[in-house]
Design a protein around this motif. Structure first.
Motif, PDB file in Angstrom:
ATOM      1  N   TYR A   1      -4.964   7.177   3.101  1.00 44.23           N
ATOM      2  CA  TYR A   1      -4.093   7.804   2.122  1.00 44.23           C
ATOM      3  C   TYR A   1      -3.352   8.955   2.795  1.00 44.23           C
ATOM      4  O   TYR A   1      -3.968   9.828   3.401  1.00 44.23           O
ATOM      5  N   VAL A   2      -2.017   8.943   2.693  1.00 47.08           N
ATOM      6  CA  VAL A   2      -1.184  10.015   3.246  1.00 47.08           C
ATOM      7  C   VAL A   2      -0.247  10.597   2.190  1.00 47.08           C
ATOM      8  O   VAL A   2       0.414  11.600   2.437  1.00 47.08           O
TER       9      VAL A   2
ATOM     10  N   HIS B   1       5.073  10.328   2.437  1.00 48.64           N
ATOM     11  CA  HIS B   1       4.709  10.110   3.841  1.00 48.64           C
ATOM     12  C   HIS B   1       4.520   8.621   4.131  1.00 48.64           C
ATOM     13  O   HIS B   1       4.976   8.119   5.163  1.00 48.64           O
ATOM     14  N   ALA B   2       3.883   7.904   3.215  1.00 50.09           N
ATOM     15  CA  ALA B   2       3.706   6.459   3.388  1.00 50.09           C
ATOM     16  C   ALA B   2       5.067   5.764   3.423  1.00 50.09           C
ATOM     17  O   ALA B   2       5.286   4.847   4.225  1.00 50.09           O
ATOM     18  N   HIS B   3       5.977   6.216   2.570  1.00 47.68           N
ATOM     19  CA  HIS B   3       7.332   5.646   2.547  1.00 47.68           C
ATOM     20  C   HIS B   3       8.012   5.838   3.905  1.00 47.68           C
ATOM     21  O   HIS B   3       8.547   4.886   4.482  1.00 47.68           O
ATOM     22  N   LEU B   4       7.985   7.066   4.430  1.00 44.48           N
ATOM     23  CA  LEU B   4       8.645   7.351   5.707  1.00 44.48           C
ATOM     24  C   LEU B   4       7.963   6.662   6.879  1.00 44.48           C
ATOM     25  O   LEU B   4       8.634   6.170   7.792  1.00 44.48           O
TER      26      LEU B   4
ATOM     27  N   CYS C   1       0.819  -1.213   0.000  1.00 44.26           N
ATOM     28  CA  CYS C   1       0.000   0.000   0.000  1.00 44.26           C
ATOM     29  C   CYS C   1       0.853   1.263   0.000  1.00 44.26           C
ATOM     30  O   CYS C   1       0.465   2.275  -0.591  1.00 44.26           O
ATOM     31  N   LYS C   2       2.029   1.227   0.600  1.00 45.33           N
ATOM     32  CA  LYS C   2       2.898   2.410   0.641  1.00 45.33           C
ATOM     33  C   LYS C   2       3.298   2.871  -0.755  1.00 45.33           C
ATOM     34  O   LYS C   2       3.513   4.058  -0.993  1.00 45.33           O
ATOM     35  N   ASN C   3       3.384   1.943  -1.695  1.00 50.61           N
ATOM     36  CA  ASN C   3       3.756   2.293  -3.068  1.00 50.61           C
ATOM     37  C   ASN C   3       2.700   3.153  -3.751  1.00 50.61           C
ATOM     38  O   ASN C   3       2.958   3.747  -4.797  1.00 50.61           O
ATOM     39  N   TYR C   4       1.526   3.210  -3.169  1.00 50.28           N
ATOM     40  CA  TYR C   4       0.415   3.977  -3.718  1.00 50.28           C
ATOM     41  C   TYR C   4      -0.004   5.118  -2.786  1.00 50.28           C
ATOM     42  O   TYR C   4      -1.028   5.754  -3.000  1.00 50.28           O
TER      43      TYR C   4
ATOM     44  N   TYR D   1      12.887  18.488   6.037  1.00 49.23           N
ATOM     45  CA  TYR D   1      13.281  17.085   5.900  1.00 49.23           C
ATOM     46  C   TYR D   1      13.187  16.755   4.415  1.00 49.23           C
ATOM     47  O   TYR D   1      12.173  17.027   3.782  1.00 49.23           O
ATOM     48  N   ARG D   2      14.228  16.163   3.858  1.00 55.20           N
ATOM     49  CA  ARG D   2      14.230  15.802   2.439  1.00 55.20           C
ATOM     50  C   ARG D   2      14.273  14.287   2.305  1.00 55.20           C
ATOM     51  O   ARG D   2      14.996  13.608   3.026  1.00 55.20           O
ATOM     52  N   VAL D   3      13.491  13.789   1.363  1.00 52.34           N
ATOM     53  CA  VAL D   3      13.447  12.352   1.118  1.00 52.34           C
ATOM     54  C   VAL D   3      13.261  12.114  -0.373  1.00 52.34           C
ATOM     55  O   VAL D   3      12.562  12.873  -1.046  1.00 52.34           O
TER      56      VAL D   3
END
Length: 173
Positions: A90-91, A95-98, A62-65, A122-124
């Motif tokens: 949904y975030v 944000h889902a990745h982090l 789900c994080k990939n989306y 914060y950079r990602v």
């Protein structure tokens, strides 16, 4: 077999579900009010469960989306709700990745983001895109000025308490 069982609800609809014993959140206290959350199940149950087999894919990917499991196990004292393998929110992808990388629930993640400002972003990097993420405290006057990196695509999301989370695309690779 994957079936959405709940999505957007008005405050009145949520209160009715609570009054009927069909939900644990009162009207005004549910993620479903945001329009960013959903609950799902497997129907018929003979097809499996969300925590095993082919349906586990949802939680794992789900994080990939841009989605996260909203009420993960072990976070009940932080979220205020029982763990649920069926509630997703949904975030957004960065944000889902982090949240997934750091094993944060939404409440922990908002606390994390509050540590960063426009001057200390914060950079990602996610999927070749660089995001700047930071927090802007709401002004007591009712009008808040939010600084944005020049020329950046951005979103601003209220945190439902005292400010705003800014997500800006710095580089699209």
């Amino acid at each position: 077999a994957l079936t959405i069982t709940a999505a957007y609800r008005t405050k009145a609809e949520q209160q009715s579900a609570y009054d009927q014993g069909k939900d644990t959140a009162v009207g005004g206290g549910s993620d479903l009010h945001t329009g960013l959350s959903f609950r799902c199940t497997i129907y018929p149950a003979t097809e499996g469960s969300l925590t095993e087999g082919k349906f586990l894919w949802l939680a794992e990917n789900c994080k990939n989306y841009g989605f996260v499991l909203r009420y993960p196990a072990g976070k009940e004292s932080i979220t205020g709700f029982a763990a649920s393998s069926s509630s997703f929110r949904y975030v957004g992808k960065p944000h889902a990745h982090l949240m997934t990388l750091n094993d944060y629930c939404l409440e922990e993640y908002v606390d994390f983001v509050k540590r960063f400002s426009f001057d200390n972003q914060y950079r990602v990097d996610v999927d070749g895109v660089t995001y700047a993420i930071y927090y802007c405290q709401a002004s007591a006057s009712g009008t808040t000025t939010v600084k944005i990196p020049e020329g950046a695509e951005y979103t601003i999301s209220g945190d439902n308490s005292a400010g705003f989370i800014v997500t800006a695309i710095i580089n699209q690779g």
